[in-house]
Design a protein around this motif. Structure first.
Motif, PDB file in Angstrom:
ATOM      1  N   SER A 203       0.835  -1.214   0.000  1.00  0.00           N
ATOM      2  CA  SER A 203       0.000   0.000   0.000  1.00  0.00           C
ATOM      3  C   SER A 203       0.863   1.255   0.000  1.00  0.00           C
ATOM      4  O   SER A 203       0.564   2.215  -0.716  1.00  0.00           O
TER       5      SER A 203
ATOM      6  N   LEU B 225       1.920   5.829  -7.271  1.00  0.00           N
ATOM      7  CA  LEU B 225       0.796   6.421  -8.009  1.00  0.00           C
ATOM      8  C   LEU B 225       0.518   7.840  -7.535  1.00  0.00           C
ATOM      9  O   LEU B 225      -0.342   8.531  -8.060  1.00  0.00           O
ATOM     10  N   ARG B 226       1.231   8.251  -6.499  1.00  0.00           N
ATOM     11  CA  ARG B 226       1.137   9.598  -5.906  1.00  0.00           C
ATOM     12  C   ARG B 226      -0.275   9.900  -5.425  1.00  0.00           C
ATOM     13  O   ARG B 226      -0.903  10.885  -5.818  1.00  0.00           O
TER      14      ARG B 226
ATOM     15  N   LEU C 159      -2.995   9.355  -1.758  1.00  0.00           N
ATOM     16  CA  LEU C 159      -2.966   9.162  -0.315  1.00  0.00           C
ATOM     17  C   LEU C 159      -3.093   7.679   0.019  1.00  0.00           C
ATOM     18  O   LEU C 159      -3.691   6.913  -0.747  1.00  0.00           O
ATOM     19  N   GLU C 160      -2.549   7.291   1.165  1.00  0.00           N
ATOM     20  CA  GLU C 160      -2.505   5.871   1.513  1.00  0.00           C
ATOM     21  C   GLU C 160      -3.861   5.169   1.601  1.00  0.00           C
ATOM     22  O   GLU C 160      -3.971   4.033   1.157  1.00  0.00           O
ATOM     23  N   PRO C 161      -4.891   5.820   2.153  1.00  0.00           N
ATOM     24  CA  PRO C 161      -6.183   5.109   2.197  1.00  0.00           C
ATOM     25  C   PRO C 161      -6.668   4.730   0.794  1.00  0.00           C
ATOM     26  O   PRO C 161      -7.231   3.662   0.596  1.00  0.00           O
ATOM     27  N   TYR C 162      -6.438   5.609  -0.184  1.00  0.00           N
ATOM     28  CA  TYR C 162      -6.829   5.292  -1.557  1.00  0.00           C
ATOM     29  C   TYR C 162      -5.959   4.163  -2.098  1.00  0.00           C
ATOM     30  O   TYR C 162      -6.433   3.290  -2.828  1.00  0.00           O
TER      31      TYR C 162
ATOM     32  N   ILE D 298      -9.476   7.181  -7.400  1.00  0.00           N
ATOM     33  CA  ILE D 298     -10.273   7.397  -6.196  1.00  0.00           C
ATOM     34  C   ILE D 298     -11.612   6.695  -6.342  1.00  0.00           C
ATOM     35  O   ILE D 298     -12.172   6.183  -5.387  1.00  0.00           O
TER      36      ILE D 298
ATOM     37  N   ILE E 187     -13.691  15.671  -9.257  1.00  0.00           N
ATOM     38  CA  ILE E 187     -12.793  16.456 -10.087  1.00  0.00           C
ATOM     39  C   ILE E 187     -11.321  16.085  -9.837  1.00  0.00           C
ATOM     40  O   ILE E 187     -10.516  16.093 -10.731  1.00  0.00           O
ATOM     41  N   GLY E 188     -11.013  15.761  -8.636  1.00  0.00           N
ATOM     42  CA  GLY E 188      -9.623  15.444  -8.341  1.00  0.00           C
ATOM     43  C   GLY E 188      -9.203  14.066  -8.802  1.00  0.00           C
ATOM     44  O   GLY E 188      -8.019  13.746  -8.801  1.00  0.00           O
TER      45      GLY E 188
ATOM     46  N   ARG F 173      -8.363  10.806 -11.139  1.00  0.00           N
ATOM     47  CA  ARG F 173      -7.731  10.636 -12.448  1.00  0.00           C
ATOM     48  C   ARG F 173      -7.527   9.150 -12.676  1.00  0.00           C
ATOM     49  O   ARG F 173      -7.707   8.358 -11.762  1.00  0.00           O
TER      50      ARG F 173
ATOM     51  N   VAL G 297      -5.176   5.822 -14.024  1.00  0.00           N
ATOM     52  CA  VAL G 297      -3.815   5.364 -14.217  1.00  0.00           C
ATOM     53  C   VAL G 297      -3.929   3.977 -14.843  1.00  0.00           C
ATOM     54  O   VAL G 297      -4.927   3.280 -14.641  1.00  0.00           O
TER      55      VAL G 297
ATOM     56  N   HIS H 111       6.653  12.565  -3.346  1.00  0.00           N
ATOM     57  CA  HIS H 111       6.227  11.183  -3.092  1.00  0.00           C
ATOM     58  C   HIS H 111       7.428  10.271  -2.957  1.00  0.00           C
ATOM     59  O   HIS H 111       7.608   9.328  -3.708  1.00  0.00           O
TER      60      HIS H 111
ATOM     61  N   PHE I 172     -10.954  15.940  -2.996  1.00  0.00           N
ATOM     62  CA  PHE I 172     -10.094  14.762  -3.021  1.00  0.00           C
ATOM     63  C   PHE I 172      -8.889  14.879  -2.103  1.00  0.00           C
ATOM     64  O   PHE I 172      -8.217  13.916  -1.844  1.00  0.00           O
TER      65      PHE I 172
ATOM     66  N   VAL J 176       2.317   7.607 -14.347  1.00  0.00           N
ATOM     67  CA  VAL J 176       1.081   7.982 -13.650  1.00  0.00           C
ATOM     68  C   VAL J 176       0.252   8.906 -14.534  1.00  0.00           C
ATOM     69  O   VAL J 176       0.762   9.518 -15.429  1.00  0.00           O
TER      70      VAL J 176
END
Lengths: 401, 430
Positions: free
Chosen positions: A237, A244-245, A247-250, A275, A280-281, A283, A285, B259, B392, B430
């Motif tokens: 994780s 993937l840059r 946050l860890e929960p995602y 997500i 909007i945030g 994306r 991959v 990161h 987000f 990414v």
């Protein structure tokens, strides 16, 4: 009346407690299981005593309530980078003039093997006996046989006193609960997923947990090696979060939903929303990126295990191959990676019959294994230290009575 | 974008009444080549000095000023990777280096820590700079994970440097492959990493030297970074077009430099600079500042500067530099100070000052500045709605799964807590 036993594992993600009884037929029956999220452990080691204690106590209490009974005694699992295994050897010559081996001859060899003391601040957790070599023969129990020299080996597992003491204190802190015995996690997991036939033909059991990976290698029905690699599902994780840059929960969600240990050709064409709610945030991959990050980590994990075990991992001697368990074994394709890296047939482990439903989650292997041992011990108390040659367990814990 | 446009848009000192003096020191092979990079990028606002034990490296360097050190020790032969030689070499030339530090308020140290000169001399020079009263920022390339021995050396040097520098920004070579484009050559990756250093220095300098529409001065910077810091974060993002500032924010959050395993995910002090063209959208600017503060859980000490530069056209650049675990070695508390959701800049940095480059643009900006106050209040009032746009980022942030332990998870000389793909140089798109 059957005895009620408890088993506790202070895991990196969860503190787990189980209550079990021995059914009249001699099978293990789990009557209650509880797991409570634990934020006080990192990579198998306690970093926040109070958080851990409250999670462990909550788990025990929940299990007791569900079972409707108080636990008399518990078996406790131990893992973490502080554990180290080494091979100890000792030998003796038969004293009797007729070359018949007596118990005292075996004792002398055993004492010599165990003469080695761990470093300051460390103690042995287990001395696991390997087969006895009587002259050139490998025998289970040489007493009464004829021969001149006896060689005894132990796989000795030692750990840091502080780490052991802390986990002991936490469990004992729950109403002065007694700890019958301490087991390293790998041995507990191995006992439940690998039956004695597999142990005899040779098998490697790998338990991939959240914080660490524990493994145990059986050859000729004996434990030949155990170990802890401080890499687990959390690392995957964490890697995904950085790779993937996000946050860890995602990253954790991505791992569970889209993660695979192998990179397949079609992955490059598949786009994954990071997500998932397409805000909007969010994306996309390529799934290939996800699998590349995981693959690199998993390959490395098995490379480390192969390196640690070394030549003992001879395919002829480990005929039953590799069994994967622990929560990390749920990762699709992890068995294929293990097979490629270790060069041994690999399967995801299953539990003995009677362990079904939610209980049969691979993440429960260690705590189920503890119960398995506990119930076996209490069913045959007279044999637990004597003829149960498979595992002669000796616990030396400084400061514990 | 090219580095050129950033620096030729007017020397920092020309429109500044500031008497702040800054210098860049490139130390050792990697540091000197970074200084060369700065020179090639046209960065001439701040004096650059190249320092090395190796005479050959210095003679190839294009920096205007050069200080050879350790001449008696090695006769210009280099340190052979010996940190102790690098340290002694500074001792030899201590007076000369002190003279160069005299009256300098802001020191940038560029030094690769895997080498003898960088690893030995950089902490020693940082110490001298602190003693002379300067604020010290260090940018330090670190060896690849597979260079096991050098990696250990660099780790030790980094710890030593952190004792003296106000902020140390590690630039691990492991991350190079992630920084470059998909088919970037090794050379391009290194060039890009060098450019990131230029951007960082430029952002800090522009904050201090240029008059911005949201202005801060050196005293603010000094106050924010006064304590020695443990971990730092450093990132850069750019955007273009109608919604340039939001694109820049998104680009910033994807910056590979943010990161990495040793980068903190939260900042106890945070410096944000935004450079954009005359049409930079004020509401968006506010939101972005608030979002960045929130993303890095920045507490009280936020230094925010915004600059309008006509040469930027419809482009916007954001640079962040943060530090945490102030007073190195002391682990920060479990919970970073909760970010204030209200969108304001730092209380210290609220005064708007127009840039006086041309009369027309001055007028335009004064109007903008006048409107700004009203808009800010409005924006602050309806902040909760606006925040949805950046939903987000609102989730619980962390310092990284293993970030709070401080103990390396070493196996065979490699830190297993560092992602395998980074250590093995596997490029992740990414």
């Amino acid at each position: 009346m059957s005895k009620i036993l408890g088993a506790v594992e202070i895991g990196t993600q969860k503190a787990k407690a189980m209550v079990g009884v021995l059914s009249p037929s001699g099978d293990l029956k789990v009557v209650a299981a509880a797991s409570v999220k634990n934020e006080g452990v990192r990579k198998g080691e306690i970093v926040d005593y109070r958080k851990t204690a409250s999670a462990v106590h909550a788990a025990i209490e929940e299990a007791e309530t569900a079972a409707g009974a108080k636990i008399d005694e518990v078996y406790l699992a131990q893992t973490g980078s502080h554990l180290r295994g080494t091979q100890l050897r000792g030998s003796s010559s038969t004293a009797a003039s007729d070359n018949r081996v007596e118990y005292s001859d075996v004792e002398r060899a055993s004492e010599e093997a165990k003469r080695k003391k761990p470093e300051e601040g460390r103690s042995f957790v287990h001395h696991v006996r390997s087969p006895v070599v009587l002259d050139d023969r490998i025998v289970e129990d040489p007493v009464g046989m004829c021969g001149s020299s006896i060689e005894i080996g132990y796989w000795a597992i030692e750990g840091e006193n502080n780490a052991i003491q802390e986990s002991y204190d936490i469990v004992h802190g729950y109403g002065r609960l007694d700890i019958t015995e301490l087991f390293v996690s790998s041995i507990a997991s191995g006992a439940i997923v690998a039956g004695s036939d597999l142990q005899h033909s040779g098998v490697l059991v790998v338990d991939v947990g959240a914080g660490v990976t524990d493994y145990v290698l059986y050859r000729h029905g004996h434990i030949a090696a155990t170990g802890v690699v401080c890499v687990g599902g959390d690392h995957i994780s964490g890697d995904l979060s950085m790779g993937l840059r996000i946050l860890e929960p995602y990253a954790e969600d991505i791992k569970i939903e889209h993660g695979k240990a192998m990179v397949d050709e079609s992955d490059a064409k598949e786009d994954v929303w990071l997500i998932g709610n397409k805000t909007i945030g969010d994306r996309t991959v390529s799934r290939k990126s996800i699998c590349q990050v995981i693959n690199a980590r998993v390959v490395e994990l098995f490379e480390i295990i192969a390196k640690e075990i070394g030549s003992l991992l001879d395919p002829d001697m480990v005929a039953s191959g590799v069994l994967l368990t622990g929560g990390g074994s749920l990762l699709p394709g992890i068995d294929r990676v293990a097979e490629n890296v270790l060069g041994l047939r690999t399967e995801k482990a299953s539990f003995p019959s009677g362990i079904e439903g939610d209980l049969a989650h691979p993440g429960n292997a260690t705590v189920l294994g503890l119960l398995h041992y506990g119930l076996k011990d209490s069913a045959v108390p007279s044999e637990s230290n004597g003829s149960e040659g498979l595992l002669k367990k000796l616990v030396h814990l400084v400061g514990m009575n | 974008m090219s580095q050129q446009t950033m620096f030729t848009s007017g020397s920092f000192q020309s429109d500044s009444s500031s008497s702040v003096r800054a210098k860049v020191f490139g130390i050792g092979g990697a540091g000197v080549s970074l200084v060369d990079g700065l020179c090639l990028d046209g960065f001439d606002a701040v004096r650059s000095i190249a320092i090395d034990v190796d005479a050959d490296v210095l003679s190839d360097c294009i920096a205007a000023e050069k200080i050879p050190i350790g001449r008696r020790l090695t006769r210009g032969m280099g340190t052979g990777g010996e940190i102790s030689i690098g340290r002694k070499a500074v001792d030899e030339e201590r007076d000369l280096i002190r003279k160069n530090l005299d009256g300098v308020d802001l020191v940038f140290l560029l030094a690769g820590l895997g080498g003898g000169t960088g690893g030995g001399a950089a902490p020693a020079i940082a110490k001298l700079a602190r003693e002379s009263g300067a604020l010290v920022f260090a940018f330090t390339p670190l060896p690849f994970s597979w260079e096991k021995q050098r990696h250990q050396m660099a780790d030790d040097a980094l710890a030593e440097l952190r004792k003296f520098a106000n902020a140390v920004i590690p630039l691990p070579n492991d991350s190079l492959i992630q920084i470059g484009g998909a088919d970037a050559t090794a050379l391009e990756c290194f060039a890009q990493a060098g450019m990131n250093v230029s951007r960082g220095i430029s952002a800090i300098c522009s904050l201090v030297f240029r008059k911005g529409m949201i202005d801060v001065d050196f005293a603010h910077l000094r106050k924010a970074f006064n304590l020695r810091s443990g971990r730092t974060l450093f990132g850069f993002g750019e955007g273009k077009g109608a919604d340039a500032i939001r694109h820049a924010l998104r680009d910033l959050l994807l910056c590979p430099m943010l990161h990495l395993p040793d980068v903190s995910r939260a900042a106890d002090v945070l410096l944000i600079t935004v450079n954009g063209g005359p049409d930079m959208n004020m509401t968006a600017l506010q939101q972005v500042a608030g979002s960045i503060r929130e993303e890095f859980r920045a507490g009280e000490h936020v230094v925010f500067g915004a600059h309008v530069d006509e040469n930027m056209g419809d482009r916007v650049e954001i640079c962040v530099l943060g530090a945490t675990d102030l007073e190195a070695g002391i682990p920060a508390a479990d919970v970073a100070p909760a970010a204030d959701p209200v969108l304001t800049t730092s209380p210290k940095a609220k005064k708007a000052k127009p840039v006086s480059r041309s009369h027309a643009s001055k007028l335009k900006r004064e109007t903008a500045a006048a409107k700004k106050k009203a808009k800010r209040e409005k924006a602050a009032a309806k902040a909760p709605d606006d925040q949805e746009f950046f939903d987000f980022m609102q989730t619980e942030n962390q310092r990284g799964i293993f970030g709070d332990q401080g103990k390396r998870n070493l196996y065979d000389g490699e830190d297993l807590d560092v992602p395998t793909y980074l250590r093995k140089g596997i490029k992740i798109d990414v």
